[in-house]
Design a protein around this motif. Structure first.
Motif, PDB file in Angstrom:
ATOM      1  N   LEU A   1       0.857  -1.178   0.000  1.00  0.00           N
ATOM      2  CA  LEU A   1       0.000   0.000   0.000  1.00  0.00           C
ATOM      3  C   LEU A   1       0.899   1.236   0.000  1.00  0.00           C
ATOM      4  CD1 LEU A   1      -3.008   0.803   0.224  1.00  0.00           C
ATOM      5  CD2 LEU A   1      -2.769   0.618   2.717  1.00  0.00           C
ATOM      6  N   GLU A   2       0.695   2.102  -0.997  1.00  0.00           N
ATOM      7  CA  GLU A   2       1.466   3.340  -1.117  1.00  0.00           C
ATOM      8  C   GLU A   2       1.476   4.084   0.210  1.00  0.00           C
ATOM      9  OE1 GLU A   2       3.821   3.951  -3.575  1.00  0.00           O
ATOM     10  OE2 GLU A   2       2.140   3.409  -4.892  1.00  0.00           O
ATOM     11  N   GLY A   3       2.662   4.441   0.685  1.00  0.00           N
ATOM     12  CA  GLY A   3       2.759   5.209   1.926  1.00  0.00           C
ATOM     13  C   GLY A   3       2.911   4.359   3.178  1.00  0.00           C
ATOM     14  N   TYR A   4       2.880   3.027   3.008  1.00  0.00           N
ATOM     15  CA  TYR A   4       2.980   2.139   4.172  1.00  0.00           C
ATOM     16  C   TYR A   4       4.054   1.068   3.946  1.00  0.00           C
ATOM     17  CZ  TYR A   4      -1.459   4.256   5.560  1.00  0.00           C
ATOM     18  OH  TYR A   4      -2.439   5.143   5.913  1.00  0.00           O
ATOM     19  N   PRO A   5       5.329   1.475   3.881  1.00  0.00           N
ATOM     20  CA  PRO A   5       6.377   0.468   3.645  1.00  0.00           C
ATOM     21  C   PRO A   5       6.368  -0.602   4.741  1.00  0.00           C
ATOM     22  CG  PRO A   5       7.339   2.606   4.282  1.00  0.00           C
ATOM     23  CD  PRO A   5       5.874   2.832   4.038  1.00  0.00           C
ATOM     24  N   GLY A   6       6.501  -1.855   4.357  1.00  0.00           N
ATOM     25  CA  GLY A   6       6.512  -2.946   5.331  1.00  0.00           C
ATOM     26  C   GLY A   6       5.139  -3.543   5.578  1.00  0.00           C
ATOM     27  N   PHE A   7       4.121  -2.913   5.024  1.00  0.00           N
ATOM     28  CA  PHE A   7       2.766  -3.455   5.162  1.00  0.00           C
ATOM     29  C   PHE A   7       2.493  -4.383   3.969  1.00  0.00           C
ATOM     30  CE2 PHE A   7      -1.733  -3.258   3.993  1.00  0.00           C
ATOM     31  CZ  PHE A   7      -2.326  -3.677   5.165  1.00  0.00           C
ATOM     32  N   ILE A   8       2.091  -5.596   4.251  1.00  0.00           N
ATOM     33  CA  ILE A   8       1.781  -6.563   3.178  1.00  0.00           C
ATOM     34  C   ILE A   8       0.404  -7.150   3.440  1.00  0.00           C
ATOM     35  CG2 ILE A   8       2.513  -8.689   2.004  1.00  0.00           C
ATOM     36  CD1 ILE A   8       5.352  -8.167   3.107  1.00  0.00           C
ATOM     37  N   PHE A   9      -0.416  -7.138   2.421  1.00  0.00           N
ATOM     38  CA  PHE A   9      -1.764  -7.709   2.531  1.00  0.00           C
ATOM     39  C   PHE A   9      -1.833  -8.903   1.583  1.00  0.00           C
ATOM     40  CE2 PHE A   9      -6.223  -8.328   2.161  1.00  0.00           C
ATOM     41  CZ  PHE A   9      -6.820  -7.727   3.265  1.00  0.00           C
ATOM     42  N   ILE A  10      -2.079 -10.086   2.130  1.00  0.00           N
ATOM     43  CA  ILE A  10      -2.181 -11.281   1.291  1.00  0.00           C
ATOM     44  C   ILE A  10      -3.657 -11.672   1.233  1.00  0.00           C
ATOM     45  CG2 ILE A  10      -1.352 -13.635   0.896  1.00  0.00           C
ATOM     46  CD1 ILE A  10       0.929 -12.877   2.981  1.00  0.00           C
ATOM     47  N   SER A  11      -4.206 -11.571   0.029  1.00  0.00           N
ATOM     48  CA  SER A  11      -5.632 -11.805  -0.144  1.00  0.00           C
ATOM     49  C   SER A  11      -5.914 -13.310  -0.155  1.00  0.00           C
ATOM     50  CB  SER A  11      -6.073 -11.146  -1.464  1.00  0.00           C
ATOM     51  OG  SER A  11      -7.467 -11.135  -1.553  1.00  0.00           O
ATOM     52  N   ASN A  12      -6.474 -13.769   0.950  1.00  0.00           N
ATOM     53  CA  ASN A  12      -6.824 -15.178   1.144  1.00  0.00           C
ATOM     54  C   ASN A  12      -5.918 -16.210   0.450  1.00  0.00           C
ATOM     55  OD1 ASN A  12      -8.063 -17.568   1.770  1.00  0.00           O
ATOM     56  ND2 ASN A  12      -9.846 -17.257   0.437  1.00  0.00           N
ATOM     57  N   PRO A  13      -4.779 -16.526   1.039  1.00  0.00           N
ATOM     58  CA  PRO A  13      -3.882 -17.533   0.452  1.00  0.00           C
ATOM     59  C   PRO A  13      -4.270 -18.976   0.789  1.00  0.00           C
ATOM     60  CG  PRO A  13      -2.915 -16.674   2.451  1.00  0.00           C
ATOM     61  CD  PRO A  13      -4.225 -15.949   2.284  1.00  0.00           C
TER      62      PRO A  13
END
Ligand SMILES: O=C(O)CCC(=O)C(=O)O
Ligand SMILES: [Mn+2]
Length: 377
Positions: free
Chosen positions: A80-92
Motif C-alpha cells: 500500500l502506497e505510503g505504508y512500507p513494510g505493510f503486506i496484505f495477502i488476499s486469502n492464500p
C-alpha cells in the motif's frame, strides 16, 4: 434521505482524524459510505495498491499445502502506497482449509491453559469446556434474540504463548504456556514468504467479534523486539480495518479484511496505529471460502478434515461473527525478560479499553458496553 458523508470529507479537517474516521465507520444510522474502503479482493484496481514481492522459495509447495496454503507463487500479495513494510495477502488458503483454523479458534485455542476474557469473572472449572458447554445449544438455536448467550458467544479474546496482560500492557516469563504448534507453523510459513525466515510465534491474541463489535485505536508495542513482523489472520465475517500512522492524529486508510485474508505489519509499518471500527457482511458473490476441502492433504498435514457436527457449530457461529488471530514474536533471539519486567504485579486482565461493543443499532446507541462485562451478564 440525508446523504451519507464521504469518508474523505470527514478525515480532511480537524485534529484527531483517526478518531473521526473510526466513528464514521462505526456509525449505524445512517450507515456510512464504504466507497473509500480499499478492497484488496479487487486486486490492483486502487491506485494506492501495488503488487508485493514475496520470497517464492521460502517454503515448498508441500509445506504450504500442509498448512492449508496455496503455493506462494499463487498468493495475491499487495503493498500500500505510503505504508512500507505493510503486506496484505488476499486469502492464500486452499479451498476448505479455513475450516481447520476456524475450528481451532473456536474449539481448541480457548481451552486451558490458554487464557480468555471469561476467566476474569468465572471460576477455572467453569471455563474449562467452553466448546462442550456451547456446541449443542448453538446447533439448536432458532435465531431468536431472547435466547441466552452460550459461553462461546461470550468469548471476546484468548491469549496464547506469552499471555498478554491487558492492564500492565506487558508480557512476562511467568505467564507463558506452549504456543499452538499448528498456528506457529502457519505463521512461520507466512513470515518466511514475507522475508522473515526464523520468525518465532511466541504470543498470540485471538479477538472474537460480533456484528456490533469494534476494536479501539491502538499500537502493538509491548513486544520487546519490533524488528519482527506482526501477523494477522481473519476468518468469518468481514471487517473494516483502519491503518493509521505513527501518530494518533494521522488520518488512517480504510480497508476491508475478508475471511482468509492475512495481513503483515513489518518494518516502518510495525508500530502504526490501527483499529477495527466495524464488522460487515462479506460482499455479495464473494466466493464461499469455507466449503469442504477439495484437495488431498499430505500425510503430515496440520490441516485435517473437520467433523461435520463441529463444522455445523462453526458455520452457525461465523455467520454473524469474525475471528482474528494476531501472532507476534516477543523476544529477540536469545533475549530474556528483565527481572524488572518479571516482577511487575499481575493485575486482573480485562482488555476493557480495547474491546468495545454496541448494544443497539438505533440512532442513539446506548453507552459502550465493555466486552469483558458480557461475561457475567
Ligand atoms: O481484528 C483485527 O483485525 C485486529 C486485531 C488487533 O489489532 C490486535 O489484536 O492487536
Ligand atoms: Mn493490534
Amino acid at each position: 434521505m440525508r446523504m451519507a458523508k464521504m469518508a474523505a470529507a470527514v478525515a480532511e479537517h480537524g485534529q484527531d482524524a483517526f478518531r473521526k474516521l473510526f466513528k464514521f465507520y462505526k456509525r449505524r444510522v445512517p450507515p456510512p459510505d464504504f466507497s473509500d474502503v480499499i478492497d484488496f479482493a479487487k486486486g490492483l484496481r486502487n491506485e494506492k495498491v501495488f503488487a508485493a514481492k514475496l520470497n517464492l522459495a521460502a517454503i515448498s509447495e508441500r509445506d504450504a499445502r500442509g498448512a492449508g496454503l496455496h503455493p506462494i507463487k499463487d498468493w495475491k500479495a499487495y503493498g500500500l502506497e505510503g505504508y512500507p513494510g505493510f503486506i496484505f495477502i488476499s486469502n492464500p488458503f486452499l479451498l476448505g482449509s479455513q475450516q481447520h483454523w476456524v475450528t481451532q479458534s473456536l474449539k481448541v485455542y480457548p481451552q486451558k491453559p490458554n487464557v480468555c476474557n471469561l476467566d476474569i469473572h468465572m471460576a477455572p472449572a467453569e471455563t474449562e469446556n467452553i466448546w462442550e458447554r456451547s456446541a449443542e445449544r448453538i446447533r439448536n438455536k432458532s435465531g431468536g434474540k431472547s435466547e441466552a448467550k452460550t459461553l462461546l458467544e461470550k468469548l471476546r479474546w484468548v491469549t496464547l504463548g506469552y499471555h498478554y496482560n491487558w492492564d500492565t500492557k506487558t508480557y512476562s516469563a511467568d505467564r507463558h504456556t506452549a504456543f499452538p504448534a499448528d498456528l506457529a507453523r502457519l505463521s512461520g510459513h507466512v513470515a518466511a514468504a514475507c522475508g522473515f525466515p526464523g520468525f518465532r510465534a511466541e504470543a498470540g491474541i485471538l479477538n472474537y467479534y460480533h456484528t456490533d463489535s469494534s476494536l479501539g485505536i491502538h499500537v502493538d508495542e509491548s513486544e520487546l523486539d519490533h524488528s519482527w513482523p506482526l501477523l494477522s489472520f481473519s476468518f468469518g465475517q468481514s471487517a473494516v480495518f483502519l491503518l493509521g500512522g505513527a501518530k494518533r492524529e494521522d488520518a488512517p486508510t480504510a480497508m476491508f479484511m475478508h475471511s482468509g485474508d492475512v495481513m503483515v505489519m513489518s518494518g516502518a509499518s510495525r508500530l502504526l496505529y490501527h483499529a477495527v471500527p466495524r464488522i460487515v457482511s462479506p460482499p455479495a458473490g464473494f466466493p464461499a471460502p469455507l466449503g469442504p476441502p477439495e484437495e488431498d492433504t499430505p500425510e503430515d498435514s496440520l490441516v485435517s478434515k473437520v467433523p461435520e457436527e463441529d463444522w455445523e457449530v462453526c458455520t452457525r457461529y461465523i455467520e454473524a461473527s469474525r475471528v482474528n488471530a494476531t501472532v507476534r514474536q516477543v523476544l529477540a533471539p536469545g533475549q530474556l525478560f528483565s527481572a524488572a519486567a518479571n516482577s511487575r504485579p499481575a493485575v486482573a486482565l480485562s482488555g476493557e479499553s480495547y474491546h468495545q461493543e454496541e448494544t443497539t443499532g438505533d440512532e442513539n446507541p446506548k453507552p459502550k458496553r465493555r466486552r469483558s462485562s458480557s461475561a457475567d451478564s
